[in-house]
Write a protein that holds these residues in place. Structure first.
Motif, mmCIF file in Angstrom:
data_model
loop_
_atom_site.group_PDB
_atom_site.id
_atom_site.type_symbol
_atom_site.label_atom_id
_atom_site.label_comp_id
_atom_site.label_asym_id
_atom_site.label_seq_id
_atom_site.Cartn_x
_atom_site.Cartn_y
_atom_site.Cartn_z
ATOM 1 N N ARG A 102 0.942 -1.178 0.179
ATOM 2 C CA ARG A 102 -0.031 0.145 0.028
ATOM 3 C C ARG A 102 0.873 1.276 0.168
ATOM 4 N NH1 ARG A 102 -2.700 0.108 5.164
ATOM 5 N NH2 ARG A 102 -1.470 -1.096 5.930
ATOM 6 N N ILE A 103 0.426 2.597 -0.910
ATOM 7 C CA ILE A 103 1.118 3.701 -0.845
ATOM 8 C C ILE A 103 0.097 4.713 -0.678
ATOM 9 C CG2 ILE A 103 2.472 5.063 -2.244
ATOM 10 C CD1 ILE A 103 3.318 2.569 -3.821
ATOM 11 N N LYS A 104 0.546 5.475 0.481
ATOM 12 C CA LYS A 104 -0.308 6.697 0.869
ATOM 13 C C LYS A 104 0.397 7.719 0.458
ATOM 14 C CE LYS A 104 -3.456 4.612 4.130
ATOM 15 N NZ LYS A 104 -4.174 4.648 5.413
ATOM 16 N N GLU A 105 0.182 8.828 -0.221
ATOM 17 C CA GLU A 105 0.891 10.065 -0.618
ATOM 18 C C GLU A 105 0.324 11.294 -0.587
ATOM 19 O OE1 GLU A 105 4.441 11.270 -3.769
ATOM 20 O OE2 GLU A 105 3.261 9.361 -4.145
ATOM 21 N N TYR A 106 0.765 12.447 0.016
ATOM 22 C CA TYR A 106 0.284 13.697 0.124
ATOM 23 C C TYR A 106 1.255 14.652 -0.890
ATOM 24 C CZ TYR A 106 -0.555 18.385 0.941
ATOM 25 O OH TYR A 106 -0.587 19.927 0.714
ATOM 26 N N ALA A 107 0.788 15.163 -1.965
ATOM 27 C CA ALA A 107 1.431 16.085 -3.025
ATOM 28 C C ALA A 107 0.987 17.326 -2.730
ATOM 29 C CB ALA A 107 1.232 15.430 -4.243
ATOM 30 N N LEU A 213 4.593 13.983 1.670
ATOM 31 C CA LEU A 213 4.629 13.007 2.573
ATOM 32 C C LEU A 213 4.241 11.728 1.815
ATOM 33 C CD1 LEU A 213 4.452 11.488 5.383
ATOM 34 C CD2 LEU A 213 2.216 12.320 5.567
ATOM 35 N N LYS A 214 4.874 10.596 1.840
ATOM 36 C CA LYS A 214 4.746 9.440 1.320
ATOM 37 C C LYS A 214 5.023 8.160 2.587
ATOM 38 C CE LYS A 214 6.448 8.094 -2.858
ATOM 39 N NZ LYS A 214 5.581 7.749 -3.814
ATOM 40 N N LEU A 215 3.692 7.250 2.307
ATOM 41 C CA LEU A 215 3.756 6.242 3.529
ATOM 42 C C LEU A 215 3.739 5.068 2.671
ATOM 43 C CD1 LEU A 215 1.121 7.584 5.783
ATOM 44 C CD2 LEU A 215 3.516 7.041 6.615
ATOM 45 N N MET A 216 4.778 4.070 2.812
ATOM 46 C CA MET A 216 4.643 2.678 2.298
ATOM 47 C C MET A 216 4.625 1.662 3.326
ATOM 48 S SD MET A 216 7.774 3.635 -0.708
ATOM 49 C CE MET A 216 8.562 4.733 0.529
ATOM 50 N N PHE A 217 3.662 0.799 2.830
ATOM 51 C CA PHE A 217 3.467 -0.276 3.691
ATOM 52 C C PHE A 217 3.739 -1.646 3.029
ATOM 53 C CE2 PHE A 217 0.603 3.104 4.598
ATOM 54 C CZ PHE A 217 0.425 3.542 5.779
ATOM 55 N N ALA A 221 7.023 -6.146 6.742
ATOM 56 C CA ALA A 221 8.030 -5.230 7.197
ATOM 57 C C ALA A 221 7.717 -4.013 7.686
ATOM 58 C CB ALA A 221 9.241 -4.843 5.864
ATOM 59 N N PRO A 222 8.475 -3.098 8.434
ATOM 60 C CA PRO A 222 7.901 -2.052 8.909
ATOM 61 C C PRO A 222 7.503 -1.013 7.966
ATOM 62 C CG PRO A 222 9.921 -2.609 10.213
ATOM 63 C CD PRO A 222 9.781 -3.587 8.888
ATOM 64 N N THR A 223 6.629 -0.079 8.274
ATOM 65 C CA THR A 223 6.169 0.798 7.460
ATOM 66 C C THR A 223 7.262 1.959 7.326
ATOM 67 O OG1 THR A 223 3.867 0.742 7.958
ATOM 68 C CG2 THR A 223 4.472 2.663 6.976
ATOM 69 N N LEU A 224 7.304 2.477 6.147
ATOM 70 C CA LEU A 224 8.359 3.438 5.694
ATOM 71 C C LEU A 224 7.629 4.502 5.454
ATOM 72 C CD1 LEU A 224 10.976 1.362 3.578
ATOM 73 C CD2 LEU A 224 11.241 1.945 5.832
ATOM 74 N N VAL A 225 8.652 5.720 5.713
ATOM 75 C CA VAL A 225 8.135 7.065 5.488
ATOM 76 C C VAL A 225 8.910 7.597 4.400
ATOM 77 C CG1 VAL A 225 7.336 9.403 6.386
ATOM 78 C CG2 VAL A 225 6.643 7.431 7.377
ATOM 79 N N TYR A 226 8.484 8.468 3.428
ATOM 80 C CA TYR A 226 9.680 9.107 2.486
ATOM 81 C C TYR A 226 9.400 10.524 2.769
ATOM 82 C CZ TYR A 226 12.452 10.687 -1.298
ATOM 83 O OH TYR A 226 13.441 11.509 -2.317
ATOM 84 N N LEU A 227 10.300 11.422 2.872
ATOM 85 C CA LEU A 227 10.101 12.823 3.074
ATOM 86 C C LEU A 227 11.093 13.421 2.082
ATOM 87 C CD1 LEU A 227 9.876 13.148 6.962
ATOM 88 C CD2 LEU A 227 8.052 12.990 5.507
ATOM 89 N N GLN A 228 10.546 14.408 1.339
ATOM 90 C CA GLN A 228 11.267 14.876 0.127
ATOM 91 C C GLN A 228 11.589 16.432 0.190
ATOM 92 O OE1 GLN A 228 10.388 13.590 -3.892
ATOM 93 N NE2 GLN A 228 12.079 14.668 -4.887
ATOM 94 N N ALA A 229 12.632 17.049 -0.064
ATOM 95 C CA ALA A 229 12.837 18.722 -0.071
ATOM 96 C C ALA A 229 13.575 18.581 -1.443
ATOM 97 C CB ALA A 229 13.474 19.024 1.137
ATOM 98 N N LEU A 230 13.881 19.957 -1.691
ATOM 99 C CA LEU A 230 14.656 20.353 -2.664
ATOM 100 C C LEU A 230 15.785 19.715 -2.967
ATOM 101 C CD1 LEU A 230 14.498 22.150 -5.140
ATOM 102 C CD2 LEU A 230 15.844 23.918 -3.993
ATOM 103 N N GLY A 231 16.088 18.798 -3.953
ATOM 104 C CA GLY A 231 17.317 17.770 -4.158
ATOM 105 C C GLY A 231 17.624 16.922 -3.102
ATOM 106 N N THR A 232 16.736 16.544 -2.123
ATOM 107 C CA THR A 232 17.300 15.721 -1.138
ATOM 108 C C THR A 232 15.651 15.126 -0.876
ATOM 109 O OG1 THR A 232 18.310 15.303 0.866
ATOM 110 C CG2 THR A 232 16.915 17.398 0.655
ATOM 111 N N GLY A 233 16.148 13.947 0.060
ATOM 112 C CA GLY A 233 15.067 13.211 0.576
ATOM 113 C C GLY A 233 15.464 12.013 1.555
#
Length: 280
Positions: A102-107, A213-217, A221-233
Motif C-alpha cells: 500500500r502507498i499513501k501519498e500527499y502531494a 509525505l509518502k507512506l509505504m506499507f 516489514a515495518p512501514t516506511l515514510v519518505y520525506l522529500q525536499a529540494l534535491g534531497t529526501g
C-alpha cells in the motif's frame, strides 16, 4: 565464506542478498536486534534489509562481512545491487515503492510520479533542470514512466493520493498537458485503480503545510515514510515518527474532499483546461 559466487543482479538482487543475510545471521546465532546493535541500527532495520524492502548500504555491508564471517560477499554484491537509474536521494525509496503493498501519498505542488503522464513528466523535468540536455531529460522521463508500470497490476499496490488543490491549478506545460494529466488521473479513479482526494484551498493552513509525505506499507516489514525536499529526501522507519506521519495523513484525509467530490473537481478542472486549449 569460501565457494560463494556473486549474485545475478538481474534476478531481484535485494531479495537474494537479504535471504543470504538472514541465513548468515541465523547461522551465527544472532537475533535481528543483536545483529543490529553493533551496527547502530534497529532490529527492524535488519529485518527490512533481509526481506528486501531496504538496501544494505556498502558501509554496513563491510561490517556485516566482518561480523558474520562472510569474506567480502556482502560488500561485493551490495555495491552492484545498489546501482540505480534514480537520483541517490530517491533510489532506496523507489526500491521500496516497487514492493510496497500500500502507498499513501500527499502531494502539495505536483502530480505524484506514479500518476504522471509522459508529457507532464517531461515538462516537469524541463522546468526543474533548464540546462540539461534532451538526452538527459529523456532518461529521467523513461525512469519516471517505469515507475508508473506498477499501476498495470489491477490491484497491487493500493495507491491512495491526497492532492493539494494547487496540484490541479499549477499549469505545468500548458492547458493541453494539464487536461491530459488530470484526465489520466480521473481515468485511474474511474477504473478503481487509485483513490484520490483533493485538499481544497478553502482549508487554509493544515497539518502538512510544510511539505510532501509518502507512506509505504509492507506485509512483512515495518512501514516506511519518505520525506522529500529540494534535491534531497530521506526514508524513516522509527515507529514513533511513522505513527506521527500516519496521523498526519489521516488528518489530511479528514480535511480533504470526499473521493466522489474530488473526482468531480478533477474532471471539471480538466475540462476547463481542454476548453482553454481549444480557444483561438
Amino acid at each position: 565464506m569460501p565457494g560463494r559466487k556473486d549474485l545475478d543482479p538481474s534476478s531481484n538482487p535485494r531479495a537474494l542478498i537479504g535471504a543470504e543475510l538472514r541465513h548468515a545471521r541465523e547461522k551465527a546465532g544472532l537475533s535481528q536486534e543483536a545483529c543490529g546493535e553493533p551496527l547502530f541500527v534497529s532490529g527492524s532495520y535488519i529485518g527490512a534489509m533481509e526481506n528486501g524492502t531496504r538496501r544494505i548500504p556498502v558501509d554496513i555491508a563491510i561490517q556485516l562481512d566482518k561480523m558474520l564471517g562472510t569474506g567480502d560477499f556482502f560488500e561485493r554484491n551490495c555495491g552492484a545491487a545498489n546501482q540505480s537509474k534514480y537520483p541517490d536521494h530517491f533510489a532506496e525509496a523507489a526500491d521500496a515503492e516497487a514492493v510496497a503493498e500500500r502507498i499513501k501519498e500527499y502531494a502539495p505542488l505536483l502530480i505524484p510520479g506514479l500518476l504522471q503522464t509522459e508529457a507532464y513528466a517531461r515538462e516537469m523535468f524541463r522546468g526543474g533542470r533548464p540546462t540539461e540536455t534532451d538526452a538527459t531529460i529523456d532518461k529521467l522521463v523513461e525512469a519516471r514512466l517505469d515507475r508508473t508500470h506498477l499501476l498495470e497490476d489491477p490491484t497491487k499496490p493500493m495507491v491512495w493520493a491526497i492532492l493539494d488543490e494547487a496540484v490541479l491549478r499549477r499549469e505545468v506545460g500548458g492547458p493541453e498537458v494539464m487536461a491530459e494529466a488530470l484526465g489520466h488521473i480521473a481515468a485511474l479513479i474511474r477504473r478503481r485503480r487509485v483513490i484520490v482526494q483533493v485538499l481544497p484551498f478553502s482549508e487554509g493552513a493544515h497539518v502538512a503545510t510544510e511539505g510532501s509525505l509518502k507512506l509505504m506499507f509492507f506485509d512483512e516489514a515495518p512501514t516506511l515514510v519518505y520525506l522529500q525536499a529540494l534535491g534531497t529526501g530521506r526514508l524513516e522507519d522509527d515507529p514513533a515518527s511513522v505513527a506521527r506521519y500516519e496521523l498526519t495523513y489521516d488528518l489530511l484525509g479528514a480535511s480533504a474532499l470526499s473521493p466522489q467530490e474530488s473526482l468531480a473537481l478533477i474532471e471539471s478542472v480538466a475540462e476547463d483546461y481542454a476548453h482553454e486549449d481549444q480557444e483561438p
